[in-house]
Design an enzyme around this catalytic site. Structure first.
Site, PDB file in Angstrom:
ATOM      1  N   HIS A   1      52.516 -29.994  16.927  1.00 44.53           N
ATOM      2  CA  HIS A   1      52.909 -29.671  18.310  1.00 44.53           C
ATOM      3  C   HIS A   1      51.870 -30.192  19.303  1.00 44.53           C
ATOM      4  O   HIS A   1      52.214 -30.666  20.379  1.00 44.53           O
ATOM      5  CB  HIS A   1      53.036 -28.158  18.488  1.00 44.53           C
ATOM      6  CG  HIS A   1      54.286 -27.564  17.920  1.00 44.53           C
ATOM      7  ND1 HIS A   1      55.525 -27.782  18.483  1.00 44.53           N
ATOM      8  CD2 HIS A   1      54.499 -26.760  16.854  1.00 44.53           C
ATOM      9  CE1 HIS A   1      56.451 -27.130  17.770  1.00 44.53           C
ATOM     10  NE2 HIS A   1      55.854 -26.501  16.771  1.00 44.53           N
TER      11      HIS A   1
ATOM     12  N   ASP B   1      59.539 -26.653   6.196  1.00 41.10           N
ATOM     13  CA  ASP B   1      60.698 -26.108   6.917  1.00 41.10           C
ATOM     14  C   ASP B   1      61.326 -27.158   7.830  1.00 41.10           C
ATOM     15  O   ASP B   1      62.514 -27.150   8.092  1.00 41.10           O
ATOM     16  CB  ASP B   1      60.320 -24.836   7.688  1.00 41.10           C
ATOM     17  CG  ASP B   1      59.047 -24.997   8.523  1.00 41.10           C
ATOM     18  OD1 ASP B   1      58.404 -26.072   8.476  1.00 41.10           O
ATOM     19  OD2 ASP B   1      58.701 -24.033   9.219  1.00 41.10           O
TER      20      ASP B   1
ATOM     21  N   ASP C   1      54.280 -25.924   6.789  1.00 39.06           N
ATOM     22  CA  ASP C   1      55.039 -25.816   8.043  1.00 39.06           C
ATOM     23  C   ASP C   1      54.852 -27.085   8.868  1.00 39.06           C
ATOM     24  O   ASP C   1      53.728 -27.439   9.221  1.00 39.06           O
ATOM     25  CB  ASP C   1      54.582 -24.589   8.834  1.00 39.06           C
ATOM     26  CG  ASP C   1      55.603 -24.167   9.872  1.00 39.06           C
ATOM     27  OD1 ASP C   1      56.111 -25.044  10.594  1.00 39.06           O
ATOM     28  OD2 ASP C   1      55.907 -22.965   9.951  1.00 39.06           O
TER      29      ASP C   1
ATOM     30  N   SER D   1      61.166 -22.700  13.192  1.00 38.53           N
ATOM     31  CA  SER D   1      60.644 -22.186  11.924  1.00 38.53           C
ATOM     32  C   SER D   1      61.366 -20.911  11.497  1.00 38.53           C
ATOM     33  O   SER D   1      61.441 -20.613  10.304  1.00 38.53           O
ATOM     34  CB  SER D   1      59.143 -21.907  12.032  1.00 38.53           C
ATOM     35  OG  SER D   1      58.442 -23.107  12.164  1.00 38.53           O
TER      36      SER D   1
ATOM     37  N   THR E   1      57.356 -17.899   9.525  1.00 32.46           N
ATOM     38  CA  THR E   1      57.515 -18.152   8.088  1.00 32.46           C
ATOM     39  C   THR E   1      57.148 -16.939   7.226  1.00 32.46           C
ATOM     40  O   THR E   1      57.949 -16.521   6.386  1.00 32.46           O
ATOM     41  CB  THR E   1      56.745 -19.410   7.660  1.00 32.46           C
ATOM     42  OG1 THR E   1      57.082 -20.471   8.559  1.00 32.46           O
ATOM     43  CG2 THR E   1      57.101 -19.817   6.243  1.00 32.46           C
TER      44      THR E   1
HETATM   45 ZN   LIG Z   1      57.845 -24.420  11.221  1.00 33.19          ZN
END
Ligand SMILES: [Zn+2]
Length: 386
Positions: A286, A324, A69, A111, A164
């Site tokens: 992030h 993703d 991710d 996501s 996810t």
């Molecule tokens: Zn993601």
């Protein structure tokens, strides 16, 4: 050559920096969201990657989809440099592709929408969990594989109600309906589920006792990795954390252990579909913390190594690794190949619209060469689940 290089680097590290091992590293420098301290990373102890040959056979019995991710090409490049120009993901996969990640309503996906495309073969609006823009339920790869008589599993290091894992087994108009999404795992039919998220499983506002519910359906329910190791048959659900699992440095090898157990329990005559997520690469993207991003990629990459070694023995397993989306607008600005260090810049704290690499290994891996939509990647996998 590689081994000698790594050994040399290790010796050099010991001489110049004192004996460095993962436990002696100062984790506190990652503990504050401080840009000046979070934009560079040096790898003192590279790990050895596996080296496996792709099997010659053409039969696909098992499919393992592995999603990092927030793992874009900049993140992968930095990790490859830091680990002495070596990653299981980069070095073992003979077939590579590129997938476009934009969602049905945004150039920059979240996501939920990207995961829905990968899980169902349909693009949707940001925020939807395996539902169309008009809130129609979309069949997921896990559900499809189950309808074909295969066993199914999910192993993640985040809460199971995160986007996810959710898009492969549940359906919701809004990704933030976490109690609703969590409860849907009771009826998901998954044979193996590993992750965190006890917060939404226990002490629920609706009073439901999900543990009792799954146990009445024949599941073994456990709350730590040792208990999971002792389980000898499916179905099993292991939730080992209140929310997400601890960061990679503190987590140890639990994800590799979980996936090894999944492979042992899911292996059967009909085959299986397993989704594995390196969930927290995104979180630290992030947070703009490159050290954490690197450690999460290394943990995910070690899990890829575990999968490849098993799949090479099996000979009828397709392994697809992708992401993703990318996160943090991370740019690899400087560093040193020789010293295994990188300096990066993060240009935002959200996701990016950049295309994402696809790595395929095993029978029919060549089906994943080319450039295509994220939803098309799902269709290509679905064709091979028989
Ligand atoms: Zn993601």
């Amino acid at each position: 050559m590689k081994k000698a290089y790594i050994l040399f680097t290790l010796l050099l590290s010991c001489v110049t920096l004192g004996a460095q091992d993962p436990d002696s590293r100062d984790k506190s420098r990652y503990a504050v969201n401080n840009f000046d301290e979070d934009d560079h990373y040096t790898m003192y102890q590279p790990y050895e990657t596996v080296s496996v040959e792709e099997p010659k056979g053409r039969k696909v019995k098992n499919v393992i989809l592995m999603i990092g991710d927030g793992m874009g090409l900049e993140q992968l490049s930095a990790a490859w440099i830091c680990n002495g120009r070596s990653l299981n993901i980069i070095d073992n996969f003979p077939s590579t592709g590129i997938q476009w990640t934009y969602s049905a309503n945004r150039l920059v996906t979240d996501s939920a929408a990207a995961g829905t495309a990968l899980a169902t073969g349909s693009k949707t609006k940001n925020g939807k969990i395996a539902m169309s823009p008009d809130d129609e339920v979309l069949e997921t790869l896990s559900e499809y594989a189950k309808s074909k008589g295969k066993k199914t599993g999910t192993s993640v290091v985040c809460r199971i109600c995160d986007a996810t894992p959710a898009v492969f087994s549940t359906h919701a108009a809004h990704r933030d309906s976490l109690y609703n999404i969590t409860a849907q795992f009771v009826d998901s039919g998954l044979d193996f589920l590993f992750g965190g998220g006890l917060k939404w499983w226990e002490n629920r506002p609706d009073g439901r006792d999900l543990t009792a519910e799954v146990e009445s359906k024949g599941y073994t329910f456990v709350k730590d990795i040792d208990a999971l190791e002792a389980v000898e048959s499916t179905p099993v659900i292991a939730l080992t954390a209140y929310k997400e699992l601890p960061p990679a440095l503190d987590r140890g090898d639990v994800h590799q252990a979980s996936v090894r157990k999944a492979l042992e329990l899911l292996d059967c005559k009909e085959g299986f579909f397993l989704m594995v997520e390196g969930s927290c690469i995104d979180d630290y993207g992030h947070a703009n913390k490159v050290g954490f991003v690197m450690e999460e990629i290394f943990d995910f990459d070690r899990t890829v190594g575990t999968v490849l070694e098993w799949a090479a023995e099996d000979g009828e397993t397709l392994v697809v690794v992708t992401a993703d989306h990318a996160t943090g607008g991370m740019t690899l600005l400087a560093g040193s190949v020789k010293d295994q260090k990188v300096s990066v810049n993060f240009s935002n704290t959200g996701h990016n619209g950049v295309a994402i690499p696809v790595f395929a290994w095993g029978p029919h891996s060549e089906d994943f060469v080319g450039t295509y939509e994220n939803a098309e990647l799902s269709e290509r996998i679905k064709k091979l689940i028989k």
